[in-house]
Scaffold this motif. Structure first.
Motif, PDB file in Angstrom:
ATOM      1  N   ASP A   1       6.746  -2.631  13.175  1.00  0.00           N
ATOM      2  CA  ASP A   1       7.343  -1.358  12.511  1.00  0.00           C
ATOM      3  C   ASP A   1       5.853  -0.263  13.272  1.00  0.00           C
ATOM      4  OD1 ASP A   1       9.635  -2.803  11.723  1.00  0.00           O
ATOM      5  OD2 ASP A   1       8.226  -2.679  10.387  1.00  0.00           O
ATOM      6  N   LEU A   2       5.065  -0.799  13.684  1.00  0.00           N
ATOM      7  CA  LEU A   2       4.097   0.145  14.352  1.00  0.00           C
ATOM      8  C   LEU A   2       4.267   1.760  15.370  1.00  0.00           C
ATOM      9  CD1 LEU A   2       0.982  -1.999  14.390  1.00  0.00           C
ATOM     10  CD2 LEU A   2       1.213   0.444  13.070  1.00  0.00           C
ATOM     11  N   LYS A   3       5.631   0.963  16.561  1.00  0.00           N
ATOM     12  CA  LYS A   3       5.844   2.287  17.196  1.00  0.00           C
ATOM     13  C   LYS A   3       6.378   3.544  16.387  1.00  0.00           C
ATOM     14  CE  LYS A   3       7.831   3.079  21.861  1.00  0.00           C
ATOM     15  NZ  LYS A   3       7.935   2.721  22.980  1.00  0.00           N
ATOM     16  N   ALA A   4       7.427   3.126  15.658  1.00  0.00           N
ATOM     17  CA  ALA A   4       8.025   3.674  14.871  1.00  0.00           C
ATOM     18  C   ALA A   4       7.155   4.643  13.797  1.00  0.00           C
ATOM     19  CB  ALA A   4       9.133   3.329  14.152  1.00  0.00           C
ATOM     20  N   PHE A   5       6.723   4.087  13.579  1.00  0.00           N
ATOM     21  CA  PHE A   5       5.378   3.997  11.704  1.00  0.00           C
ATOM     22  C   PHE A   5       4.695   5.247  12.512  1.00  0.00           C
ATOM     23  CE2 PHE A   5       1.160   3.951   9.671  1.00  0.00           C
ATOM     24  CZ  PHE A   5       1.705   3.889   8.671  1.00  0.00           C
ATOM     25  N   CYS A   6       3.457   5.484  13.633  1.00  0.00           N
ATOM     26  CA  CYS A   6       3.248   6.259  14.545  1.00  0.00           C
ATOM     27  C   CYS A   6       3.840   7.111  15.705  1.00  0.00           C
ATOM     28  CB  CYS A   6       2.556   5.510  15.577  1.00  0.00           C
ATOM     29  SG  CYS A   6       0.968   4.024  14.953  1.00  0.00           S
ATOM     30  N   ALA A   7       4.501   7.297  15.828  1.00  0.00           N
ATOM     31  CA  ALA A   7       5.598   8.606  16.104  1.00  0.00           C
ATOM     32  C   ALA A   7       5.760   9.071  15.056  1.00  0.00           C
ATOM     33  CB  ALA A   7       6.918   7.729  17.169  1.00  0.00           C
ATOM     34  N   ALA A   8       6.350   8.509  13.986  1.00  0.00           N
ATOM     35  CA  ALA A   8       6.862   9.433  12.411  1.00  0.00           C
ATOM     36  C   ALA A   8       6.143   9.968  12.033  1.00  0.00           C
ATOM     37  CB  ALA A   8       7.704   8.688  11.676  1.00  0.00           C
ATOM     38  N   PHE A   9       5.125   9.525  11.596  1.00  0.00           N
ATOM     39  CA  PHE A   9       3.541  10.201  11.183  1.00  0.00           C
ATOM     40  C   PHE A   9       2.476  11.059  11.355  1.00  0.00           C
ATOM     41  CE2 PHE A   9       0.642   6.403  12.150  1.00  0.00           C
ATOM     42  CZ  PHE A   9      -0.638   7.643  12.894  1.00  0.00           C
ATOM     43  N   THR A  10       2.653  10.633  13.353  1.00  0.00           N
ATOM     44  CA  THR A  10       2.231  12.323  13.752  1.00  0.00           C
ATOM     45  C   THR A  10       3.143  13.285  13.811  1.00  0.00           C
ATOM     46  OG1 THR A  10       3.057  10.774  16.259  1.00  0.00           O
ATOM     47  CG2 THR A  10       0.483  10.300  15.122  1.00  0.00           C
ATOM     48  N   ALA A  11       3.934  12.696  14.261  1.00  0.00           N
ATOM     49  CA  ALA A  11       5.134  13.850  14.212  1.00  0.00           C
ATOM     50  C   ALA A  11       4.927  15.112  12.771  1.00  0.00           C
ATOM     51  CB  ALA A  11       6.612  14.366  14.342  1.00  0.00           C
ATOM     52  N   GLU A  12       5.411  14.267  11.278  1.00  0.00           N
ATOM     53  CA  GLU A  12       4.649  14.742  10.180  1.00  0.00           C
ATOM     54  C   GLU A  12       3.843  15.719  10.522  1.00  0.00           C
ATOM     55  OE1 GLU A  12       7.791  15.021   8.038  1.00  0.00           O
ATOM     56  OE2 GLU A  12       8.767  14.104   9.445  1.00  0.00           O
ATOM     57  N   PHE A  13       2.274  14.913  10.506  1.00  0.00           N
ATOM     58  CA  PHE A  13       1.368  15.520  10.499  1.00  0.00           C
ATOM     59  C   PHE A  13       1.391  16.463  11.484  1.00  0.00           C
ATOM     60  CE2 PHE A  13      -1.627  11.715   9.645  1.00  0.00           C
ATOM     61  CZ  PHE A  13      -1.415  11.060   8.517  1.00  0.00           C
TER      62      PHE A  13
ATOM     63  N   PHE B   1      -4.796  13.597  -2.602  1.00  0.00           N
ATOM     64  CA  PHE B   1      -3.954  14.164  -1.114  1.00  0.00           C
ATOM     65  C   PHE B   1      -2.537  14.211  -1.464  1.00  0.00           C
ATOM     66  CE2 PHE B   1      -6.743  12.348   1.471  1.00  0.00           C
ATOM     67  CZ  PHE B   1      -7.183  13.069   2.465  1.00  0.00           C
ATOM     68  N   PHE B   2      -2.028  13.987  -2.341  1.00  0.00           N
ATOM     69  CA  PHE B   2      -0.609  14.248  -3.325  1.00  0.00           C
ATOM     70  C   PHE B   2      -0.165  15.729  -3.767  1.00  0.00           C
ATOM     71  CE2 PHE B   2      -0.402   9.995  -2.267  1.00  0.00           C
ATOM     72  CZ  PHE B   2       0.975   9.890  -1.788  1.00  0.00           C
ATOM     73  N   ASP B   3      -1.480  15.829  -4.934  1.00  0.00           N
ATOM     74  CA  ASP B   3      -2.188  16.885  -5.946  1.00  0.00           C
ATOM     75  C   ASP B   3      -2.651  17.956  -4.662  1.00  0.00           C
ATOM     76  OD1 ASP B   3      -1.990  15.357  -7.929  1.00  0.00           O
ATOM     77  OD2 ASP B   3      -3.949  15.364  -7.770  1.00  0.00           O
ATOM     78  N   THR B   4      -2.881  17.823  -3.359  1.00  0.00           N
ATOM     79  CA  THR B   4      -2.949  18.868  -2.971  1.00  0.00           C
ATOM     80  C   THR B   4      -1.919  19.077  -1.668  1.00  0.00           C
ATOM     81  OG1 THR B   4      -4.539  17.719  -1.172  1.00  0.00           O
ATOM     82  CG2 THR B   4      -5.237  19.108  -2.632  1.00  0.00           C
ATOM     83  N   GLY B   5      -0.623  18.467  -2.242  1.00  0.00           N
ATOM     84  CA  GLY B   5       0.535  18.771  -0.721  1.00  0.00           C
ATOM     85  C   GLY B   5       0.065  18.110   0.381  1.00  0.00           C
ATOM     86  N   LYS B   6      -0.853  16.802   0.395  1.00  0.00           N
ATOM     87  CA  LYS B   6      -1.073  17.393   2.071  1.00  0.00           C
ATOM     88  C   LYS B   6       0.145  15.477   2.305  1.00  0.00           C
ATOM     89  CE  LYS B   6      -5.144  19.102   2.298  1.00  0.00           C
ATOM     90  NZ  LYS B   6      -6.670  19.379   2.431  1.00  0.00           N
ATOM     91  N   PRO B   7      -0.452  15.419   4.055  1.00  0.00           N
ATOM     92  CA  PRO B   7       0.649  14.103   4.457  1.00  0.00           C
ATOM     93  C   PRO B   7      -0.272  12.675   4.003  1.00  0.00           C
ATOM     94  CG  PRO B   7       0.166  15.130   6.263  1.00  0.00           C
ATOM     95  CD  PRO B   7       0.079  16.242   4.808  1.00  0.00           C
ATOM     96  N   VAL B   8       0.997  11.964   3.153  1.00  0.00           N
ATOM     97  CA  VAL B   8      -0.040  10.598   3.377  1.00  0.00           C
ATOM     98  C   VAL B   8       0.894   9.474   4.002  1.00  0.00           C
ATOM     99  CG1 VAL B   8      -0.504   8.054   2.512  1.00  0.00           C
ATOM    100  CG2 VAL B   8      -0.688  11.162   1.434  1.00  0.00           C
ATOM    101  N   ALA B   9       0.454   8.713   4.866  1.00  0.00           N
ATOM    102  CA  ALA B   9       1.019   7.752   5.566  1.00  0.00           C
ATOM    103  C   ALA B   9       0.721   6.667   5.392  1.00  0.00           C
ATOM    104  CB  ALA B   9       1.146   7.865   7.562  1.00  0.00           C
ATOM    105  N   ALA B  10       1.815   5.118   4.927  1.00  0.00           N
ATOM    106  CA  ALA B  10       1.187   3.780   4.698  1.00  0.00           C
ATOM    107  C   ALA B  10       1.792   3.126   5.643  1.00  0.00           C
ATOM    108  CB  ALA B  10       1.207   3.888   2.926  1.00  0.00           C
ATOM    109  N   ILE B  11       1.227   1.287   5.722  1.00  0.00           N
ATOM    110  CA  ILE B  11       2.228   0.524   5.822  1.00  0.00           C
ATOM    111  C   ILE B  11       2.339  -0.544   5.160  1.00  0.00           C
ATOM    112  CG2 ILE B  11       0.107   0.295   8.006  1.00  0.00           C
ATOM    113  CD1 ILE B  11       2.553  -0.149   9.650  1.00  0.00           C
TER     114      ILE B  11
END
Length: 188
Positions: free
Chosen positions: A163-175, A95-105
């Motif tokens: 932190d899940l509420k902020a995490f989910c909001a951030a990664f869905t926006a970035e995706f 995913f890093f090599d192909t430039g695709k977003p990654v979310a990790a908690i």
């Protein structure tokens, strides 16, 4: 967009799987559970067994080319098992090599460390990973959610279930941004 959720067969923190999963559904995307073995993934609530979830795809049959993004839920045992599986580590790295977003908690950045994906990046995690991230060349910060664009892809990280509420909001926006960029004609 199809979103991969990578977990080990046991040890994923249930809420760190189910809340991001629901956020992906709510955003109109399709989550798929990828694991190192077929069957079911046994989730936990801290150290207590919780629910089991059906695996959609085994990591040896998966490719980043099939997915628009990757979510790595935490739990202590989950990323510890993933980082010992060369196919899981290669899947994450792709995913890093192909430039695709990654979310990790939470503890999930352990898998990122193993994939050599934190060097030069700023991220957060469960506090006990601070030294591991620093030793792998990353900058650890104590923030609810961190979005890092300093690399080949966007990396979204968060510390803990609180932190899940902020995490989910951030990664869905970035995706969503990444999905729009892939669909836009180049040069515009």
């Amino acid at each position: 967009m199809l979103i991969a959720f990578l977990t080990a067969p046991r040890g994923v923190e249930q809420v760190e799987l189910t809340e991001p999963w629901q956020a992906v559904l709510d955003a109109g995307d399709t989550p798929r559970l990828v694991s190192t073995r077929p069957g079911r993934v046994q989730a936990y609530r801290h150290l207590d067994k919780a629910d089991a979830f059906p695996v959609d795809q085994v990591v040896t049959d998966a490719s980043a080319d099939e997915y628009g993004a990757l979510v790595l839920p935490g739990g202590v045992a989950n990323p510890d098992a993933l980082r010992m599986d060369r196919h899981a580590v290669a899947f994450v790295r792709s995913f890093f090599d192909t430039g695709k977003p990654v979310a990790a908690i939470c503890h999930a950045p352990w898998t990122l460390v193993e994939a050599d994906a934190v060097r030069g990046r700023t991220l957060t995690s469960w506090p006990s990973l601070r030294t591991d991230i620093a030793n792998a060349g990353g900058t650890w910060v104590d923030e609810e959610v961190t979005v890092c664009h300093d690399g080949p892809n966007t990396l979204i990280t968060s510390r803990k279930p609180h932190d899940l509420k902020a995490f989910c909001a951030a990664f869905t926006a970035e995706f969503a941004k990444a999905g729009q960029e892939r669909m836009s004609p180049s040069g515009i």
